[in-house]
Design an enzyme around this catalytic site. Sequence first.
Site, PDB file in Angstrom:
ATOM      1  N   HIS A   1       1.784   4.336  -2.887  1.00 41.02           N
ATOM      2  CA  HIS A   1       1.927   5.661  -2.923  1.00 41.02           C
ATOM      3  C   HIS A   1       3.083   6.359  -3.449  1.00 41.02           C
ATOM      4  CE1 HIS A   1      -1.621   6.693  -0.555  1.00 41.02           C
ATOM      5  NE2 HIS A   1      -1.423   5.697   0.218  1.00 41.02           N
TER       6      HIS A   1
ATOM      7  N   HIS B   1       0.901  -1.323  -0.017  1.00 36.69           N
ATOM      8  CA  HIS B   1       0.084   0.024   0.184  1.00 36.69           C
ATOM      9  C   HIS B   1       0.775   1.304   0.015  1.00 36.69           C
ATOM     10  CE1 HIS B   1      -3.557   2.230   1.163  1.00 36.69           C
ATOM     11  NE2 HIS B   1      -2.600   3.202   1.700  1.00 36.69           N
ATOM     12  N   GLU B   2       1.971   1.267   0.817  1.00 32.16           N
ATOM     13  CA  GLU B   2       2.762   2.625   0.909  1.00 32.16           C
ATOM     14  C   GLU B   2       3.800   2.601  -0.204  1.00 32.16           C
ATOM     15  OE1 GLU B   2       2.050   4.661   3.067  1.00 32.16           O
ATOM     16  OE2 GLU B   2       0.471   3.270   4.188  1.00 32.16           O
TER      17      GLU B   2
END
Length: 152
Positions: free
Chosen positions: A71, A67-68
């Site tokens: 980003h 997820h990170e």
Amino acid sequence: MNQEELQKLVEEISLKYFHAPFRHEVKINNRMTTTGGRYFLNDHHIDINGHFLDEKYRADLIGIIKHELTHYHLHLAGRGYQHRKCDFKNLLAYVGGSRYTPDIGLRRRQTRNYLYECENCHFQYPRVRRVNTRKYRCGRCGGRLELIRKNK
């Protein structure tokens, strides 16, 4: 898992799923309670919740890292890196990252300091903050509210 092992894991996941290197730092943050990780736009480092470093949360940790990294890679590419953007949603689904952080019991519980009761139907309303009993009435019958208990 320590800082070096986490850094190595993030770099491996970045190469395997995103086919691009992770060139910045990963930090462990044990103060996080409601989130699994955080990506910083200004210096591109990633914070990971230290509570997920336990071996029993390994699958959750990998989902958080994906997820990170989603980003991270979208931001560096100049594409839509925010949660609401289609680029983010599509890439996250493609790599199999987690959309939300699983709750492992770290969230703070709010204590209900006030208890109000309707004078007519005796329905009870536990509240964290005080309620103006002149202004607010019972939602069921419209009766007056009365303060029963105050914990503060």
